[in-house]
Design an enzyme around this catalytic site. Structure first.
Site, PDB file in Angstrom:
ATOM      1  N   ARG A  81      10.764   9.757   3.488  1.00 53.72           N
ATOM      2  CA  ARG A  81       9.807  10.127   4.543  1.00 53.72           C
ATOM      3  C   ARG A  81      10.429  11.092   5.562  1.00 53.72           C
ATOM      4  NH1 ARG A  81       7.144   7.566   1.318  1.00 53.72           N
ATOM      5  NH2 ARG A  81       5.358   6.233   1.793  1.00 53.72           N
ATOM      6  N   SER A  97       0.589   3.780   5.875  1.00 50.87           N
ATOM      7  CA  SER A  97       1.662   2.974   6.478  1.00 50.87           C
ATOM      8  C   SER A  97       1.888   3.446   7.903  1.00 50.87           C
ATOM      9  CB  SER A  97       2.968   3.167   5.722  1.00 50.87           C
ATOM     10  OG  SER A  97       2.803   2.832   4.379  1.00 50.87           O
ATOM     11  N   GLU A 156       6.001   5.471  11.298  1.00 46.14           N
ATOM     12  CA  GLU A 156       6.073   6.541  10.320  1.00 46.14           C
ATOM     13  C   GLU A 156       5.093   7.639  10.705  1.00 46.14           C
ATOM     14  OE1 GLU A 156       4.964   7.881   5.960  1.00 46.14           O
ATOM     15  OE2 GLU A 156       3.824   6.388   7.023  1.00 46.14           O
TER      16      GLU A 156
HETATM   17  N1  EPU Z   1       4.440  -7.056   1.516  1.00 49.24           N
HETATM   18  C1  EPU Z   1       4.154  -8.253   2.146  1.00 49.24           C
HETATM   19  N2  EPU Z   1       3.092  -8.279   3.004  1.00 49.24           N
HETATM   20  C2  EPU Z   1       2.337  -7.198   3.266  1.00 49.24           C
HETATM   21  C3  EPU Z   1       2.633  -5.971   2.624  1.00 49.24           C
HETATM   22  C4  EPU Z   1       3.704  -5.929   1.742  1.00 49.24           C
HETATM   23  O1  EPU Z   1       4.815  -9.258   1.946  1.00 49.24           O
HETATM   24  O2  EPU Z   1       1.393  -7.332   4.047  1.00 49.24           O
HETATM   25  C5  EPU Z   1       5.523  -7.020   0.513  1.00 49.24           C
HETATM   26  C6  EPU Z   1       4.916  -6.959  -0.907  1.00 49.24           C
HETATM   27  O3  EPU Z   1       4.675  -8.213  -1.393  1.00 49.24           O
HETATM   28  C7  EPU Z   1       5.986  -6.246  -1.683  1.00 49.24           C
HETATM   29  C8  EPU Z   1       6.620  -5.331  -0.659  1.00 49.24           C
HETATM   30  O4  EPU Z   1       6.250  -5.821   0.625  1.00 49.24           O
HETATM   31  O5  EPU Z   1       6.970  -7.140  -2.134  1.00 49.24           O
HETATM   32  C9  EPU Z   1       6.228  -3.887  -0.849  1.00 49.24           C
HETATM   33  O6  EPU Z   1       4.821  -3.737  -0.694  1.00 49.24           O
HETATM   34  P1  EPU Z   1       4.039  -2.472  -1.291  1.00 49.24           P
HETATM   35  O7  EPU Z   1       4.335  -2.277  -2.719  1.00 49.24           O
HETATM   36  O8  EPU Z   1       2.613  -2.591  -0.890  1.00 49.24           O
HETATM   37  O9  EPU Z   1       4.710  -1.220  -0.581  1.00 49.24           O
HETATM   38  P2  EPU Z   1       5.240  -0.923   0.894  1.00 49.24           P
HETATM   39  O10 EPU Z   1       6.731  -0.901   0.858  1.00 49.24           O
HETATM   40  O11 EPU Z   1       4.601  -1.851   1.860  1.00 49.24           O
HETATM   41  C10 EPU Z   1       5.409   1.658   0.507  1.00 49.24           C
HETATM   42  C11 EPU Z   1       4.927   2.929   1.115  1.00 49.24           C
HETATM   43  C12 EPU Z   1       3.446   3.162   0.796  1.00 49.24           C
HETATM   44  C13 EPU Z   1       3.308   3.233  -0.713  1.00 49.24           C
HETATM   45  C14 EPU Z   1       3.844   1.935  -1.321  1.00 49.24           C
HETATM   46  C15 EPU Z   1       3.883   1.980  -2.831  1.00 49.24           C
HETATM   47  C16 EPU Z   1       6.283   3.285   3.106  1.00 49.24           C
HETATM   48  C17 EPU Z   1       6.330   3.301   4.601  1.00 49.24           C
HETATM   49  N3  EPU Z   1       5.131   2.916   2.564  1.00 49.24           N
HETATM   50  O12 EPU Z   1       4.705   0.573   1.114  1.00 49.24           O
HETATM   51  O13 EPU Z   1       3.082   4.412   1.345  1.00 49.24           O
HETATM   52  O14 EPU Z   1       1.962   3.427  -1.103  1.00 49.24           O
HETATM   53  O15 EPU Z   1       5.212   1.715  -0.900  1.00 49.24           O
HETATM   54  O16 EPU Z   1       4.914   2.830  -3.233  1.00 49.24           O
HETATM   55  O17 EPU Z   1       7.286   3.604   2.459  1.00 49.24           O
HETATM   56  C18 EPU Z   1       2.119   5.522   3.230  1.00 49.24           C
HETATM   57  O18 EPU Z   1       3.218   6.059   3.391  1.00 49.24           O
HETATM   58  O19 EPU Z   1       1.160   5.761   3.993  1.00 49.24           O
HETATM   59  C19 EPU Z   1       1.962   4.547   2.147  1.00 49.24           C
HETATM   60  C20 EPU Z   1       0.848   3.849   1.999  1.00 49.24           C
END
Ligand code: EPU
Length: 337
Positions: free
Chosen positions: A165, A237, A333
């Protein structure tokens, strides 16, 4: 001739749906109009902001200055060889239209980035990423203009200093350029990235692993977790996933066995901020119209009439609570203006 619009509502220019205004707006449909906008700005010095799809921005107040909105929407094939094809897309192309265009033509590389809101011009700025792929994996060159003198630039992938990012457009060149187009190098031969979470399993449920099935799987996963900006204002995010050192991580893991984590190297681990926020008790909670999304705690939403300040006040409460509970300071972010 340059056309400026005075006192303009920004509601349709930010996916958070914050009701802010700007003093002036210039829409640039051509390279010439980008150059004219730069001269106009240099002849009428004032605060300015280059705004793409507005999908990663939070307006704290009205904007007392000029918004420049690049809207070049051409997609062109530059060259190809047996393995690769190079395409140039204008900054104003809707990101997901570009992904769709490539998937329909059998070009590999962007499919995991399906359904991300925003425009092509913003993709290198924050190096958009999802499901194991980042824009930097396919970006070959970024083209645009320096605002200080109107000169053109062409930066190679290395020169963009991409990281999670992050890019030169958020550091040394922050607010100093207008990106006009991005050149992507895509694969013509089959190659997929399916190792993120449930992606492989979900694709296989649809049958054969194919470009269209991967794209549809990603769209389905995103739709199940992330709110549609048209229905519920948001900027994806709101926070970055924090990177912490391994000692701190081990200590946390001893107290919270289930903590999800993505090791970066031998000394650093990335922890999902969504998990931290959920554990801190904020998932689905609201203060007035500013709320934490009930399906993905990393996303803050505007339930209707939240102001930029309402969203920020909520964000600060979340940051404080996560800090108290885990000793980790999560950072926004989104671009806060
Ligand atoms: N999780 C929770 N609770 C929540 C959300 C997530 O426990 O409410 C846990 C999930 O269970 C999982 C982990 O966190 O184990 C990761 O969750 P997820 O796969 O949804 O991804 P993220 O790390 O929360 C990032 C990106 C997203 C992208 C997803 C998929 C960032 C800041 N965000 O989210 O990007 O779609 O991975 O690759 O890196 C964005 O930048 O706007 C965005 C949506």
């Amino acid at each position: 001739m340059i056309n400026t619009t005075n006192k303009v509502s920004l509601s349709q220019y930010n996916t958070f749906g914050i009701k802010a205004t700007a003093k002036e707006l210039i829409i640039c449909n051509t390279i010439e109009s980008i150059q004219e906008a730069i001269s106009y700005l240099n002849n009428h010095p004032q605060p300015y902001l280059v705004l793409g799809g507005g999908s990663n921005i939070l307006f704290r107040n009205d904007f007392d200055g000029l918004i420049i909105h690049p809207k070049l929407t051409n997609i062109e094939v530059l060259k190809e060889d047996e393995k690769n094809i190079w395409i140039e897309a204008g900054a104003g192309v809707e990101w997901d239209d570009l992904v769709d265009y490539c998937v329909n033509r059998g070009w590999y590389g962007l499919e995991n980035l399906s359904y991300i809101p925003g425009n092509v011009g913003a993709s290198p700025v924050q190096n958009i990423g999802a499901y194991g792929v980042e824009a930097k994996d396919t970006i070959e060159t970024v083209k645009g203009y320096y605002i200080s003198n109107g000169n053109s630039f062409k930066l190679s992938n290395d020169e963009c200093h991409f990281a999670y990012r992050q890019s030169i457009f958020k550091s040394n060149l922050r607010n100093k350029t207008i990106i006009s187009s991005v050149v992507f190098r895509l694969n013509k031969t089959e190659s997929y990235t399916l190792n993120y979470g449930p992606v492989k399993e979900e694709v296989e449920k649809k049958g054969k692993v194919s470009l269209t099935n991967v794209r549809q799987t990603i769209i389905d996963i995103r739709k199940s977790k992330l709110p549609e900006p048209d229905e519920l204002g948001n900027a994806g995010s709101f926070f970055k996933n924090p990177v912490i050192d391994i000692e701190q991580f081990k200590q946390l893991q001893s107290q919270h066995e289930s903590i999800p984590n993505y090791p970066i190297d031998n000394i650093q681990v990335k922890v999902p901020a969504g998990w931290l926020i959920e554990q801190a008790g904020w998932k689905g909670k609201a203060i007035g119209d500013a709320a934490v999304h009930n399906k993905q705690a990393l996303v803050l939403v505007n339930k209707g009439n939240a102001s930029g300040k309402d969203i920020l006040d909520l964000a600060h409460k979340i940051i404080d609570d996560v800090n108290k509970k885990f000793g980790i300071t999560i950072e926004p972010e989104v671009n806060i203006i």
